[in-house]
Design a protein around this motif. Structure first.
Motif, short mmCIF file in Angstrom:
data_model
loop_
_atom_site.label_atom_id
_atom_site.label_comp_id
_atom_site.label_asym_id
_atom_site.label_seq_id
_atom_site.Cartn_x
_atom_site.Cartn_y
_atom_site.Cartn_z
N LEU A 161 1.02 -1.20 -0.09
CA LEU A 161 0.22 0.10 -0.04
C LEU A 161 0.76 1.10 0.13
CD1 LEU A 161 -2.95 -0.98 3.17
CD2 LEU A 161 -2.98 0.05 -0.02
N ILE A 162 0.78 2.58 -1.15
CA ILE A 162 1.74 3.60 -0.82
C ILE A 162 0.67 4.67 -0.56
CG2 ILE A 162 2.52 4.97 -2.08
CD1 ILE A 162 3.73 2.13 -1.78
N ASN A 163 0.44 5.59 0.40
CA ASN A 163 0.09 6.73 0.66
C ASN A 163 1.35 7.65 0.71
OD1 ASN A 163 -2.51 5.65 1.79
ND2 ASN A 163 -1.45 4.70 3.54
N SER A 164 2.63 7.77 0.30
CA SER A 164 3.72 9.02 0.12
C SER A 164 4.36 8.64 -0.68
CB SER A 164 3.67 8.88 1.74
OG SER A 164 4.76 7.86 1.95
N ARG A 165 5.05 9.53 -0.63
CA ARG A 165 6.74 8.78 -1.55
C ARG A 165 7.13 8.12 -0.68
NH1 ARG A 165 8.64 12.51 -6.10
NH2 ARG A 165 10.72 11.86 -6.94
N GLU A 166 7.53 8.44 0.31
CA GLU A 166 8.49 7.35 1.04
C GLU A 166 8.58 6.11 0.99
OE1 GLU A 166 7.21 10.20 2.07
OE2 GLU A 166 9.16 11.62 1.97
N GLN A 167 7.21 5.67 1.00
CA GLN A 167 6.43 4.39 0.87
C GLN A 167 6.64 4.19 -0.73
OE1 GLN A 167 2.50 4.32 2.85
NE2 GLN A 167 2.95 3.87 4.24
#
Length: 212
Positions: free
Chosen positions: A166-172
């Motif tokens: 799951l991706i919620n940010s650039r860092e992830q």
């Protein structure tokens, strides 16, 4: 007058002590920041596993172009599952556009979803996504067992699934690239293997390691 001078000295002494306390706290905050592990993409224990061959698909995108998923090639492939009604997905679109440019030497991004063509085509054009292939396939999502959005799957040049989550940010999002670079299923797995301050590897220091 003497009392006033003494009180001023005491006041300046208190101010100096407060400054020293603030500096000490700032240093401790910096140390804690360095020691706190970054939050990688949340890997769902479903679908094809990391290290396994990715499912192979040949599909037409919204513009009729033939797109192959999970095939050997010169570039890795990032499947990004999204929806026109997903607010977080929309928030990440500028990040995807940026990553498509900065990582173009080794990575190709493919958007994926399912639903009615008119809705997705309108979203595709309104969001300015013409640079990306956009696949509409319920079978693709079911094969990877996508249950929550936005979700990303990273497939390397050999057609092997290297990272997902799951991706919620650039860092992830970039944690998937780091996982591929380190040869682990996820950043969390890497951090659990040893002390962060001794084994941390920076993507900036690694340079073009992902291209290999």
């Amino acid at each position: 007058m003497d009392a006033l001078i003494i009180s001023n000295f005491l006041l300046w002494g208190v101010v100096l002590c407060l400054v020293l306390v603030i500096l000490a706290l700032s240093r401790q905050i910096g140390v804690l920041y360095e020691r706190v592990a970054p939050m990688g993409a949340l890997t769902m224990d479903k679908g094809p596993g990391v290290g396994e061959p990715a499912p192979h698909f040949e599909l037409a995108d919204l513009l009729g172009r033939r797109i192959t998923v999970g095939e050997r090639g010169q570039h890795s492939q990032l499947l990004f599952f999204l929806s026109p009604t997903c607010p977080v997905c929309k928030k990440l679109l500028p990040i995807l556009k940026s990553v498509a440019g900065t990582e173009s030497a080794w990575l190709r991004i493919v958007l994926a979803s399912d639903g009615e063509m008119p809705e997705h085509l309108a979203f595709y054009k309104q969001a300015g996504l013409e640079r990306f292939p956009y696949l509409l396939s319920a079978e693709l999502g079911m094969k990877f067992q996508i249950s929550k959005l936005p979700y990303a799957v990273l497939i390397d040049e050999t057609g092997t699934l290297r990272a997902k989550g799951l991706i919620n940010s650039r860092e992830q999002l970039e944690s998937l690239f780091t996982a591929k670079e380190l040869g682990v299923a996820s950043v969390q797995e890497f951090l659990a293997a040893g002390p962060l301050d001794e084994t941390r590897i920076s993507r900036k220091e690694s340079g073009n390691a992902l291209a290999g």
